[in-house]
Enzyme design. Structure first.
Site, short mmCIF file in Angstrom:
data_model
loop_
_atom_site.label_atom_id
_atom_site.label_comp_id
_atom_site.label_asym_id
_atom_site.label_seq_id
_atom_site.Cartn_x
_atom_site.Cartn_y
_atom_site.Cartn_z
N ASP A 96 -0.29 -2.60 5.06
CA ASP A 96 0.69 -2.41 6.15
C ASP A 96 -0.02 -2.00 7.44
O ASP A 96 0.19 -0.91 7.98
CB ASP A 96 1.73 -1.37 5.73
CG ASP A 96 2.91 -1.32 6.70
OD1 ASP A 96 3.09 -2.28 7.48
OD2 ASP A 96 3.64 -0.30 6.68
N SER A 125 7.36 4.15 13.14
CA SER A 125 6.49 3.28 12.35
C SER A 125 5.42 2.64 13.23
O SER A 125 5.69 2.25 14.36
CB SER A 125 7.31 2.18 11.68
OG SER A 125 8.06 2.68 10.61
N HIS A 178 4.51 -4.04 8.95
CA HIS A 178 5.94 -4.24 8.70
C HIS A 178 6.76 -4.24 9.99
O HIS A 178 7.89 -4.72 10.02
CB HIS A 178 6.48 -3.20 7.70
CG HIS A 178 6.76 -1.86 8.29
ND1 HIS A 178 5.87 -0.80 8.20
CD2 HIS A 178 7.82 -1.38 8.98
CE1 HIS A 178 6.38 0.26 8.79
NE2 HIS A 178 7.57 -0.06 9.27
#
Length: 812
Positions: free
Chosen positions: A667, A762, A624
């Site tokens: 992801d 992330s 992502h």
């Protein structure tokens, strides 16, 4: 008056068969509880020759001079010590190269069936009258005595059932007016359960709906984190129903692919449960036995009654947890949290901890008031130890086999005397590795009930120049015979060290004086390099090379052989991480370059995501992070950074040449660098896990990143946080993430909140320490906010994608 019984008149008695005797020696060992590194100071003992554990078990069963309750096996000395005592009535000490085996039947304080095999130490009747000794003749002349019934266990004044009475164990009493009475012995949890079944050890293996249970050591059809080897005190055997996570009753994963887990139908025992210990009106430890009446949380919210479901629905009710003392709305700790807590009457705040006065400062506590408590010592960062490590004050808390250390102030699972009070100058802080008794190196008691203690996974500080191999060695290649250093446990060591760590000369392996031995000789171990009297490790001892010594009173000892300094291995930072226990929101600033695989992904020179170096040319990150990717020329990978706002000398800036997304839309993504990273002490790859490896629940892992700190501290500096892994079964409960977590994802975090990854973290790593290296187990993926209570972070599991990762790197 009690009715007439065989206890008052002569009657033929059924001879007791010792049910723990089995036909096979392998089965016989199942009736023992073993503890590595433990020794008993037994007064009634015999030293016997023994070539194996099975040989020693047979000798214990054959012993006739006393009842053998335990034996010790010394493998290097080929010796058995059979003993009449066990750890219930004799001090336990730590010792090298020994395994203590104790007969399970003599450790139990519960009965099976009518208690004919009960060998516990309860010595009073149901009415509280003390039992008369079985060998005594006053106030009552017994019909059952140790002489007449030598196999009935009629010791001291302990309750027994020598005549197979259907009402259970009994004893003659010390009351002249009451000849005998029955004892109140709880049932063993093999056919039924007490409380919530946390100690259930039966063999039921079907769920309430009739589904078969999946074996605990299987990951099919349901992958899970309750791995038996990681939960040694939870008795996760076969596919039997168990309760390792504090549910209302035992459960299991099922063999039905459509039903992950289900409760089992275990009947409740009819006898009272074992005592959970005294109740305190103040805080002792984590408050497990707190029984006070505080009913307000630390922020002032009134507690919700445990029996009510408004404003918060929950299953932590008095009916589901009958032994947790869930009275009224009083603060309690029914699930092993760090302190007592409660659900609140505020609909916006589900639960909070309570502020309970400590017993240490409470006038209600008189326990140990005369014992001086040493001042808390601040640990200092140390990557190695000097000498024998008595001066080591670092924060390492992992043993040489990867086990977690037990706190020095704790008596669970191992009782001991090496406490901060008894050794005030030894630095016995937390569960950090120390050497309070001048052993060869720092050590600790372990949290594994089966292993009392081990040396720690620490290297010795050395002035010796580093020996860096010219080229990486292939797996299985041994170190050169002339190198006087060892790799791993030193099984392949062929150097010429010939003295022990204490400086005692080694005995020649072919000699039989001063110590006789037959297992480790040049003839029996021709491939082990047992030349002359050189230190060797023919049995793969985790503590390294050893030898028989020339000291007649010391059969063997270890040698001081240093580890060979290798080239940069994956997952092994050159700077020991801080591993702060703080709760990257709310974490702590890391030591510079202690997480050398951490990557900063930059777009137009601005940090936007994290990543992990897994080989010189490859970085793993979250897919992502790359959703709105521009041309690859806009992106660079920054390695070797600590302060992301300053250009440091250690930094390597490398453009991205290719991008690979995982084909099933997970992801997770791979970035290929335009040139290999230069491996330095500031830039080292993390290790990949084996394919489909499952991280055990409660494994302690670490996240790192430069993400949003929400005004905490450490802006721009790499932060770290310690997070325990949470089993998906728990994480998917309604009150947490409500079924959102996929099998290919894992949860980690503190359910109270305060620590989590956040925006900008992330794609970064979640690494877990395994034996001697950090393994990349997760890629930071998503969460419901940052560091919110009851909302742990979610990470993509790396192990299911290892085949794709390796194949992608191989082809490109």
């Amino acid at each position: 008056m009690l009715p007439a019984s065989p206890k008052m008149e002569h009657k033929a008695v059924v001879f007791l068969l010792l049910l723990f005797l089995k036909s096979g020696l392998g089965d016989l060992l199942d009736d023992y509880v073993n503890t590595q590194g433990a020794s008993l100071l037994s007064l009634s003992r015999k030293n016997l020759a023994g070539r194996s554990v099975e040989d020693c078990a047979a000798k214990c069963e054959e012993e006739t001079d006393f009842v053998c309750r335990a034996f010790q096996y010394h493998s290097k000395e080929q010796q058995c010590v059979v003993m009449a005592e066990n750890s219930k009535n004799t001090p336990v000490f730590r010792m090298r190269d020994v395994i203590l085996y104790e007969k399970r039947i003599y450790l139990l304080e519960c009965k099976t069936g009518n208690g004919q095999t009960y060998r516990g130490t309860t010595a009073e009747t149901k009415s509280g009258v003390t039992c008369q000794k079985w060998s005594a003749t006053s106030p009552h002349v017994p019909k059952f005595s140790p002489e007449k019934f030598p196999l009935a266990g009629l010791e001291e004044n302990y309750c027994r059932n020598p005549d197979n009475d259907e009402n259970g164990p009994w004893c003659y009493t010390t009351d002249p007016d009451k000849r005998y009475d029955y004892c109140d012995i709880p049932e063993c949890e093999d056919k039924c359960m007490h409380c919530s079944g946390e100690n259930y050890e039966g063999k039921i293996a079907k769920t309430m709906s009739g589904r078969d249970c999946q074996a605990w050591d299987s990951q099919s059809p349901h992958a899970h984190g309750y791995i038996p080897s990681k939960f040694p005190n939870k008795n996760l055997k076969m596919n039997y129903c168990r309760n390792p996570d504090g549910e209302p009753r035992p459960w299991c994963f099922t063999t039905d692919p459509q039903k992950r887990w289900e409760f089992c139908d275990i009947p409740r025992c009819t006898t009272p449960p074992p005592s959970s210990g005294p109740k305190y009106q103040c805080l002792k430890g984590t408050g497990k036995n707190y029984g006070g009446t505080v009913a307000v949380t630390e922020s002032g919210h009134t507690c919700q009654r445990w029996s009510e479901q408004t404003p918060h629905k929950h299953n932590r009710t008095p009916e589901n947890f009958p032994c947790k003392n869930l009275e009224e709305n009083y603060c309690r700790n029914p699930n092993g949290e760090k302190a007592p807590w409660c659900y609140t009457t505020n609909s916006e705040v589900r639960w909070e901890y309570c502020t309970i006065p400590s017993c240490e400062s409470s006038p209600l506590s008189t326990e140990r008031m005369d014992v001086p408590v040493p001042p808390e010592q601040t640990p200092v960062p140390q990557d190695c130890y000097h000498g024998n490590g008595q001066s080591y004050r670092g924060t390492s808390s992992t043993t040489i086999t990867g086990r977690k250390c037990q706190s020095w102030s704790s008596m669970t699972p191992h009782r001991h005397l090496k406490t901060p009070e008894n050794y005030p100058n030894a630095g016995l802080t937390m569960n950090y590795c120390r050497n309070p008794d001048a052993d060869k190196s720092p050590w600790c008691y372990t949290t594994d009930p089966r292993v009392r203690w081990e040396f720690c996974n620490l290297k010795k500080c050395s002035e010796t120049p580093e020996q860096v191999p010219a080229a990486p060695q292939a797996p299985g290649v041994e170190n050169p015979p002339e190198a006087d250093c060892m790799i791993g446990t030193g099984k392949s060591y062929r150097g010429k060290k010939a003295t022990t760590v204490a400086g005692v000369p080694c005995q020649e392996w072919a000699a039989q004086e001063p110590h006789q031995h037959s297992i480790f000789t040049p003839e029996t171990n021709p491939q082990s390099g047992l030349e002359r009297n050189y230190c060797r490790n023919p049995d793969g001892d985790v503590n390294g090379p050893w030898c028989y010594t020339m000291n007649p009173r010391k059969p063997f000892d270890y040698c001081d052989v240093p580890q060979c300094e290798s080239s940069f291995d994956c997952g092994k930072p050159k700077v020991e991480p801080k591993k702060c226990s703080g709760r990257i929101v709310g974490g702590c600033v890391s030591k510079p370059h202690s997480w050398p695989w951490q990557v900063s992904l930059r777009r137009s020179s601005r940090h936007f995501c994290g990543g992990t170096l897994i080989s010189p040319k490859w970085v793993l990150t979250a897919a992502h992070c790359l959703d709105n990717i521009l041309a690859l020329s806009f992106y660079k990978v920054i390695l070797g950074a600590h302060n992301e706002k300053v250009r440091e000398q250690s930094v390597q800036e490398i453009p991205v040449s290719r991008l690979f997304r995982e084909p099933s839309q997970a992801d997770i993504a791979l970035l290929k660098l335009s040139r290999p990273a230069i491996i330095t002490k500031e830039v080292i790859p993390a290790c990949l896990p084996p394919p489909n490896y499952m991280v055990a629940a409660r494994t302690e892992c670490y996240i790192t990143g430069w993400g949003e700190t929400q005004g905490t501290f450490g802006e721009g500096l790499l932060k770290e946080a310690h997070l325990p892994v949470i089993e998906n079964k728990v994480c998917n409960r309604n009150e947490y993430l409500d079924g959102r977590v996929k099998p290919t994802e894992l949860c980690a975090g503190h359910l109270i909140g305060g620590t989590d990854s956040c925006q900008g973290d992330s794609g970064g790593p979640l690494v877990c320490f395994e034996k001697d290296k950090y393994i990349l187990q997760g890629v930071t993926s998503w969460g419901l906010g940052c560091a919110r209570p009851n909302k742990p972070g979610v990470y993509v599991r790396v192990s299911p994608y290892v085949p794709w990762i390796e194949e992608t790197m191989r082809r490109n």
